[in-house]
Enzyme design. Structure first.
Site, short mmCIF file in Angstrom:
data_model
loop_
_atom_site.label_atom_id
_atom_site.label_comp_id
_atom_site.label_asym_id
_atom_site.label_seq_id
_atom_site.Cartn_x
_atom_site.Cartn_y
_atom_site.Cartn_z
N CYS A 88 5.35 -2.51 8.28
CA CYS A 88 5.75 -1.21 8.83
C CYS A 88 5.53 -1.15 10.33
O CYS A 88 4.55 -1.65 10.86
CB CYS A 88 5.01 -0.09 8.11
SG CYS A 88 5.46 0.05 6.37
N SER A 148 -4.92 4.91 5.65
CA SER A 148 -3.84 4.03 6.04
C SER A 148 -3.85 3.89 7.56
O SER A 148 -4.28 4.80 8.28
CB SER A 148 -2.50 4.62 5.59
OG SER A 148 -1.44 4.05 6.30
N GLU A 190 -6.69 4.74 0.02
CA GLU A 190 -6.26 5.27 1.31
C GLU A 190 -5.85 6.73 1.16
O GLU A 190 -5.33 7.13 0.13
CB GLU A 190 -5.08 4.46 1.86
CG GLU A 190 -5.48 3.08 2.32
CD GLU A 190 -4.35 2.32 2.98
OE1 GLU A 190 -4.64 1.33 3.66
OE2 GLU A 190 -3.17 2.71 2.81
N ASP A 215 0.81 -1.21 0.00
CA ASP A 215 0.00 0.00 0.00
C ASP A 215 0.85 1.26 0.00
O ASP A 215 0.47 2.28 -0.60
CB ASP A 215 -0.93 0.01 1.22
CG ASP A 215 -2.13 -0.90 1.02
OD1 ASP A 215 -2.03 -1.85 0.21
OD2 ASP A 215 -3.17 -0.68 1.67
N CYS A 255 1.20 -8.30 5.16
CA CYS A 255 0.83 -6.90 4.96
C CYS A 255 -0.67 -6.69 4.74
O CYS A 255 -1.46 -7.61 4.82
CB CYS A 255 1.68 -6.28 3.87
SG CYS A 255 3.38 -6.02 4.45
N ASP A 256 -1.02 -5.44 4.41
CA ASP A 256 -2.35 -4.90 4.64
C ASP A 256 -3.52 -5.74 4.16
O ASP A 256 -4.47 -5.99 4.89
CB ASP A 256 -2.44 -3.51 4.01
CG ASP A 256 -1.54 -2.50 4.68
OD1 ASP A 256 -0.55 -2.92 5.30
OD2 ASP A 256 -1.81 -1.30 4.59
N LYS A 257 -3.54 -6.13 2.88
CA LYS A 257 -4.70 -6.85 2.35
C LYS A 257 -4.48 -8.35 2.33
O LYS A 257 -5.43 -9.10 2.07
CB LYS A 257 -5.01 -6.37 0.92
CG LYS A 257 -5.20 -4.87 0.82
CD LYS A 257 -6.26 -4.36 1.79
CE LYS A 257 -6.29 -2.86 1.84
NZ LYS A 257 -5.07 -2.24 2.38
#
Length: 619
Positions: free
Chosen positions: A201, A522, A496, A81, A122-124
């Protein structure tokens, strides 16, 4: 007793051809009586949270085979992202969640796998795999690649000119780059220091939030969300996951124990996960994802449940971006997610009878893994795993220990209920005439001075326009920036908004402005940033009726958000908009591919988790 799914393609005379193909992958006669475990990896060289996963699938596979199973690895996609942000690449991020879920379903069902180990980060990727796990409802263990170590640097304060030691993350690089008070050399120093290692992150952003929530859902091992990617202790999580999944598969297929299935976690586990999320001030994206995962599980968990919990759960942990004092590595030192859950348990806020993949119940898990109650020195040693401060992309490359645990529940990273950062939690659902189906705000990142805020609408029809106006100083103190037609359908893809919120902060307006969008944020976002406005503008939501100069009132304590315009005027505007069509008032130079158009046709608004409207597929 359920039959092993894999027998569909491995048993019987008629499957001679399939067995011949299985043999070509390395299987032998004795393997056809063993459970076939899918190792679902997400290695890619595009994403720092996944760059170190290449060999970890085979690490898990070796443990599966040592425990008596057959391991077969495949990969899913993974979008970063942060790299996709700020341009049309972000249109693909949320849709990739559904592609990941579908790809896991396709591979596992096509090859009749019996169980899964999901290697996410990570995010998704974590939510996509969780959606697939609930959809498939076969035994599963999640193990993540782990968080990045926080960056560190010494930087001159642009006001005092003194040299300050600073812990950094990705958001710092964005904010400082947009702040004219910092020199190009300062920006370069931060850029090189903010993301020093492999891993997700380092703050309580979306990736780490979701990996922490898998612990509360009971689908991963303790420490999954918090031990840094570089630490040798994380290797043991991967090994334990490989051994554990074989045991879970046998319990289901040979003992008919349905408690090992992911859907068995039930409504109670989703409440536990959301309770944790609120207590730790997680990313607002987690709301979107938990709603979607619950739908896949057939569990009636809604925005109303989130709203109810947000009013009674205190905030017990505060991590970047909500403070610059703590990062995920500090949460681990304080006992990790099990310590936060332990404090919530003492406050009577958990369902401790919910099952987990590593203990009969969450209560049993807390007895062993909550560092304030355990007698197990190995557990205490585990939570002393810390960062080494050495830039690397290699997993398990260091074995640094903190000199001591953070057991200070009055002023430490994790607090007791009596010493909570705030009596109400870090996430809230707001409703009003501008968001009839709700919108969300991360209160953990909002200064208390603006929990009640009335401002003037500054309307933009895209994230790009919002960024342009903020950087051109067109946004002033007291403004509420409206960014609309950026929802799941209107974007499409629900971008985002980390860049606009970061730029608001860099302009010194973090406590003087708000931003409201039908897009999302985010996990790195802080400030009065309100997202997921539902219904979205493209679906006829009232955010599409707001005009420049309208007054908007935000009241977090009372959970309301309203545009201060009469019902009659809103009705007039609605009739006018119906005639025009619900589209941006200004043309947007945006390339929308056929894949994104297909996504937009089926997707619902954020209050439903931005999942597909399956009713549209009915004959």
């Amino acid at each position: 007793m359920p039959a092993y799914r894999s027998k569909t393609s491995t048993a019987g005379r008629n499957m001679a051809g399939a067995r011949s193909l299985w043999r070509a992958t390395g299987m032998k006669d004795e393997d056809f009586s063993k459970p076939i475990i899918a190792v679902v990896n997400s290695f890619t060289q595009f994403v720092p949270g996944h760059v170190h996963l290449k060999d970890l699938g085979q690490l898990v596979a070796r443990e599966i085979e040592a425990a008596g199973g057959v391991a077969k690895e495949f990969n899913t996609i993974a979008v970063d992202d942060g790299i996709a942000m700020g341009h049309d690449g972000m249109l693909y991020s949320l849709p990739s969640r559904d592609i990941i879920a579908d790809s896991v379903e396709y591979m596992v069902n096509a090859h009749c796998a019996d169980a899964m180990v999901c290697i996410s980060n990570c995010d998704k990727i974590t939510p996509g795999m969780l959606m697939a796990a609930m959809r498939l409802n076969i035994p599963v263990v999640f193990v993540s690649g782990g968080p990045m170590e926080a960056g560190k640097t010494r930087l001159a304060n642009p006001v005092t000119k003194t040299i300050e030691f600073k812990k950094l993350d990705l958001v710092d690089a964005m904010v400082i780059a947009a702040d004219d008070k910092y020199s190009d050399a300062d920006v370069a120093e931060v850029e090189r220091s903010a993301c020093p290692t492999c891993g997700s992150c380092s703050g309580m952003f979306t990736a780490n939030s979701m990996n922490c929530l898998t612990e509360a859902l009971g689908l991963s091992l303790p420490g999954n969300g918090t031990v840094v990617a570089t630490h040798a202790d994380r290797e043991q999580l991967f090994k334990r996951a490989g051994r554990r999944i074989v045991e879970l598969a046998r319990r289901y297929y040979e003992q008919d124990d349905e408690r090992v299935l992911p859907r068995s976690v039930g409504f109670k586990a989703f409440e536990n996960a959301m309770t944790l999320d609120i207590a730790m001030g997680g990313s607002t994206n987690t709301i979107l994802h938990l709603l979607a995962i619950a739908q896949e599980a057939g569990i009636d968990f809604t925005m109303a449940d989130i709203d109810r919990l947000s009013r009674v759960v205190p905030q017990l942990c505060k991590v970047a971006p909500n403070t610059n004092k703590y990062h995920i590595e500090d949460v681990h030192r304080a006992g990790g997610i099990m310590a936060i859950l332990g404090e919530l348990d003492r406050a009577g806020r958990l369902h401790t009878d919910a099952p987990t993949v590593h203990a009969p119940t969450l209560g049993d898990a807390l007895a062993q893994w909550d560092i304030t109650r355990t007698q197990d020195e190995a557990v205490r040693h585990f939570y002393m795993a810390g960062p080494a401060g050495i830039p690397t992309q290699v997993a398990f490359s260091q074995n640094t220990r903190w000199p001591s645990l953070d057991l200070d529940r009055a002023e430490g990273c994790i607090r007791s209920v009596e010493h909570a950062f705030s009596k109400e939690g870090g996430l809230a659902v707001l409703r009003g005439n501008i968001a009839l189906d709700g919108c969300v705000v991360k209160t953990a990142g909002v200064d208390e001075s603006i929990h009640v805020f009335e401002g003037t609408a500054h309307v933009t029809e895209s994230q790009d326009e919002a960024v342009e106006n903020i950087l051109a100083d067109k946004v002033k103190a007291g403004d509420i920036v409206i960014v609309r037609y950026e929802g799941p359908k209107g974007g499409p893809g629900m971008q985002e908004m980390l860049y606009p919120t970061s730029y608001i902060k860099s302009k010194g307006l973090g406590k003087a402005c708000a931003l409201l969008t039908d897009g999302r944020f985010s996990g790195g976002t802080s400030g009065l940033s309100i997202g997921h406005c539902s219904p979205e503008a493209a679906a006829g939501g009232a955010i599409g009726l707001v005009q420049n100069g309208d007054r908007i009132r935000i009241d977090i304590p009372n959970r309301t958000i309203d545009v201060l315009v009469s019902d009659e005027e809103l009705a007039r505007r609605r009739a006018e908009q119906d005639a025009k069509g619900w589209k941006p008032a200004k043309p947007r130079p945006r390339k929308v591919s056929a894949a994104l158009k297909a996504y937009a046709k089926l997707v619902m608004s954020a209050d439903k988790g931005a999942v597909r409207d399956l009713s549209l597929l009915d004959d």
